[in-house]
Design a protein around this motif. Structure first.
Motif, PDB file in Angstrom:
ATOM      1  N   ARG A  25       0.814  -1.212   0.000  1.00 42.24           N
ATOM      2  CA  ARG A  25       0.000   0.000   0.000  1.00 42.24           C
ATOM      3  C   ARG A  25       0.850   1.266   0.000  1.00 42.24           C
ATOM      4  NH1 ARG A  25      -5.137  -1.145   3.789  1.00 42.24           N
ATOM      5  NH2 ARG A  25      -5.904  -2.933   2.640  1.00 42.24           N
ATOM      6  N   LEU A  26       1.708   1.341  -0.942  1.00 43.03           N
ATOM      7  CA  LEU A  26       2.501   2.543  -1.166  1.00 43.03           C
ATOM      8  C   LEU A  26       1.609   3.491  -1.954  1.00 43.03           C
ATOM      9  CD1 LEU A  26       5.263   3.945  -1.086  1.00 43.03           C
ATOM     10  CD2 LEU A  26       5.886   2.664  -3.115  1.00 43.03           C
ATOM     11  N   GLU A  27       1.080   4.532  -1.266  1.00 40.00           N
ATOM     12  CA  GLU A  27       0.079   5.386  -1.889  1.00 40.00           C
ATOM     13  C   GLU A  27       0.135   6.803  -1.332  1.00 40.00           C
ATOM     14  OE1 GLU A  27      -3.508   3.319  -0.817  1.00 40.00           O
ATOM     15  OE2 GLU A  27      -3.176   3.640   1.299  1.00 40.00           O
ATOM     16  N   PRO A  28      -0.327   7.777  -2.123  1.00 37.99           N
ATOM     17  CA  PRO A  28      -0.392   9.145  -1.604  1.00 37.99           C
ATOM     18  C   PRO A  28      -1.393   9.211  -0.455  1.00 37.99           C
ATOM     19  CG  PRO A  28      -0.899   9.083  -3.974  1.00 37.99           C
ATOM     20  CD  PRO A  28      -0.798   7.687  -3.497  1.00 37.99           C
ATOM     21  N   ALA A  29      -1.050   9.938   0.597  1.00 39.70           N
ATOM     22  CA  ALA A  29      -1.952  10.052   1.750  1.00 39.70           C
ATOM     23  C   ALA A  29      -1.474  11.167   2.665  1.00 39.70           C
ATOM     24  CB  ALA A  29      -2.001   8.741   2.523  1.00 39.70           C
ATOM     25  N   GLU A  30      -2.406  11.800   3.323  1.00 36.92           N
ATOM     26  CA  GLU A  30      -2.078  12.798   4.339  1.00 36.92           C
ATOM     27  C   GLU A  30      -2.064  12.118   5.704  1.00 36.92           C
ATOM     28  OE1 GLU A  30      -1.195  16.071   4.176  1.00 36.92           O
ATOM     29  OE2 GLU A  30      -1.099  15.784   2.002  1.00 36.92           O
ATOM     30  N   PRO A  31      -1.177  12.516   6.598  1.00 42.27           N
ATOM     31  CA  PRO A  31      -1.144  11.907   7.930  1.00 42.27           C
ATOM     32  C   PRO A  31      -2.416  12.241   8.714  1.00 42.27           C
ATOM     33  CG  PRO A  31       0.392  13.736   7.787  1.00 42.27           C
ATOM     34  CD  PRO A  31      -0.161  13.535   6.412  1.00 42.27           C
ATOM     35  N   PRO A  32      -2.794  11.389   9.652  1.00 45.91           N
ATOM     36  CA  PRO A  32      -4.058  11.563  10.373  1.00 45.91           C
ATOM     37  C   PRO A  32      -4.098  12.766  11.309  1.00 45.91           C
ATOM     38  CG  PRO A  32      -2.820   9.740  11.296  1.00 45.91           C
ATOM     39  CD  PRO A  32      -2.083  10.186  10.066  1.00 45.91           C
ATOM     40  N   ARG A  33      -2.960  13.219  11.815  1.00 45.13           N
ATOM     41  CA  ARG A  33      -2.942  14.308  12.796  1.00 45.13           C
ATOM     42  C   ARG A  33      -2.357  15.604  12.244  1.00 45.13           C
ATOM     43  NH1 ARG A  33      -1.707   9.565  15.765  1.00 45.13           N
ATOM     44  NH2 ARG A  33       0.480   9.854  15.349  1.00 45.13           N
ATOM     45  N   GLY A  34      -2.295  15.746  10.945  1.00 39.57           N
ATOM     46  CA  GLY A  34      -1.774  16.975  10.360  1.00 39.57           C
ATOM     47  C   GLY A  34      -0.327  16.868   9.919  1.00 39.57           C
ATOM     48  N   ARG A  35       0.031  17.752   9.009  1.00 43.13           N
ATOM     49  CA  ARG A  35       1.363  17.749   8.411  1.00 43.13           C
ATOM     50  C   ARG A  35       2.414  18.280   9.379  1.00 43.13           C
ATOM     51  NH1 ARG A  35       1.371  17.461   2.796  1.00 43.13           N
ATOM     52  NH2 ARG A  35       3.336  18.565   2.736  1.00 43.13           N
ATOM     53  N   ASP A  36       3.603  17.737   9.284  1.00 43.73           N
ATOM     54  CA  ASP A  36       4.757  18.254  10.009  1.00 43.73           C
ATOM     55  C   ASP A  36       5.260  19.473   9.237  1.00 43.73           C
ATOM     56  OD1 ASP A  36       7.535  18.649  10.813  1.00 43.73           O
ATOM     57  OD2 ASP A  36       7.357  16.722  11.824  1.00 43.73           O
ATOM     58  N   ASP A  37       5.569  20.546   9.936  1.00 40.00           N
ATOM     59  CA  ASP A  37       6.035  21.774   9.274  1.00 40.00           C
ATOM     60  C   ASP A  37       7.299  21.553   8.447  1.00 40.00           C
ATOM     61  OD1 ASP A  37       3.928  23.138  10.387  1.00 40.00           O
ATOM     62  OD2 ASP A  37       5.099  23.943  12.053  1.00 40.00           O
ATOM     63  N   ALA A  38       8.107  20.565   8.816  1.00 42.39           N
ATOM     64  CA  ALA A  38       9.344  20.286   8.079  1.00 42.39           C
ATOM     65  C   ALA A  38       9.060  19.727   6.685  1.00 42.39           C
ATOM     66  CB  ALA A  38      10.208  19.306   8.864  1.00 42.39           C
ATOM     67  N   ALA A  39       7.827  19.283   6.434  1.00 38.77           N
ATOM     68  CA  ALA A  39       7.466  18.708   5.136  1.00 38.77           C
ATOM     69  C   ALA A  39       6.822  19.730   4.210  1.00 38.77           C
ATOM     70  CB  ALA A  39       6.535  17.524   5.343  1.00 38.77           C
ATOM     71  N   GLU A  40       6.967  20.994   4.518  1.00 38.17           N
ATOM     72  CA  GLU A  40       6.378  22.066   3.701  1.00 38.17           C
ATOM     73  C   GLU A  40       6.831  21.932   2.250  1.00 38.17           C
ATOM     74  OE1 GLU A  40       3.873  25.044   2.987  1.00 38.17           O
ATOM     75  OE2 GLU A  40       4.239  24.303   5.014  1.00 38.17           O
ATOM     76  N   GLY A  41       5.871  21.893   1.333  1.00 42.57           N
ATOM     77  CA  GLY A  41       6.172  21.807  -0.093  1.00 42.57           C
ATOM     78  C   GLY A  41       6.427  20.393  -0.600  1.00 42.57           C
ATOM     79  N   LEU A  42       6.378  19.383   0.280  1.00 42.45           N
ATOM     80  CA  LEU A  42       6.611  17.993  -0.119  1.00 42.45           C
ATOM     81  C   LEU A  42       5.275  17.256  -0.230  1.00 42.45           C
ATOM     82  CD1 LEU A  42       9.648  17.147   2.204  1.00 42.45           C
ATOM     83  CD2 LEU A  42       9.687  17.932  -0.173  1.00 42.45           C
TER      84      LEU A  42
END
Length: 176
Positions: A25-42
């Motif tokens: 299950r390698l798939e696009p997905a958003e994390p359940p508790r929100g994005r980490d700020d370090a992943a901005e633009g990724l």
């Protein structure tokens, strides 16, 4: 030579009868508790790693941060791994005919996600297993490519090569 598994393949461990693992299950997905700020633009994606016990005794399984390495793109650069949102297997007893799954959230530039390599090293009953690798990609669809067709560009090239190799090996009457 050691050959990587394709995402979705099961890998059995010789030293632990009946124990097997797979990356799937390698798939696009958003994390359940929100994005980490370090992943901005990724672009975020999700990887599931399942450990299954088909043996006759239980195994104590550990699959924590640091035991999964995710590399992306043709140069194998490290993906951003969102440890805060990921769910690991920490000291879980996997009984016969049972499974346990870790869910890992990672991110990288969208242009690099057509080639994703995942390396896993389980700890079973306080012993380290050999490292195993799976390869796949986001947006690479093997179904849409006919057997033996040439892959244009980098979109899923490695995945298609591995799939074609495995398909050729499985076909009866193939010279090898």
């Amino acid at each position: 030579m050691y050959e990587p598994n394709v995402v979705g393949d099961w890998q059995e461990y010789d030293g632990h009868a009946g124990l097997r693992v797979r990356v799937h299950r390698l798939e696009p997905a958003e994390p359940p508790r929100g994005r980490d700020d370090a992943a901005e633009g990724l672009t975020y994606f999700r990887i599931r790693v399942t450990v299954e016990n088909r043996g006759t005794r239980s195994f104590g399984v550990h699959l924590e941060d640091g035991q999964i390495d995710v590399r992306i793109g043709p140069d194998g650069e490290g993906a951003f791994v969102d440890w805060r949102n990921s769910q690991f297997i920490e000291g879980y007893d996997v009984y016969p005919l049972r499974r346990v799954t870790a869910v890992l959230y990672a991110a990288g530039p969208e242009s690099s996600l057509s080639q994703v390599d995942v390396q896993v090293q389980l700890r079973v009953d306080d012993e380290w297993t050999d490292r195993r690798m799976w390869t796949g990609g986001i947006g690479a669809h093997e179904e849409s490519v006919a057997a033996g067709a040439a892959c244009a560009g980098a979109q899923g090239g490695l995945v298609h090569q591995i799939s074609n190799f495995l398909r050729d090996q499985a076909e009866p009457g193939t010279a090898g």
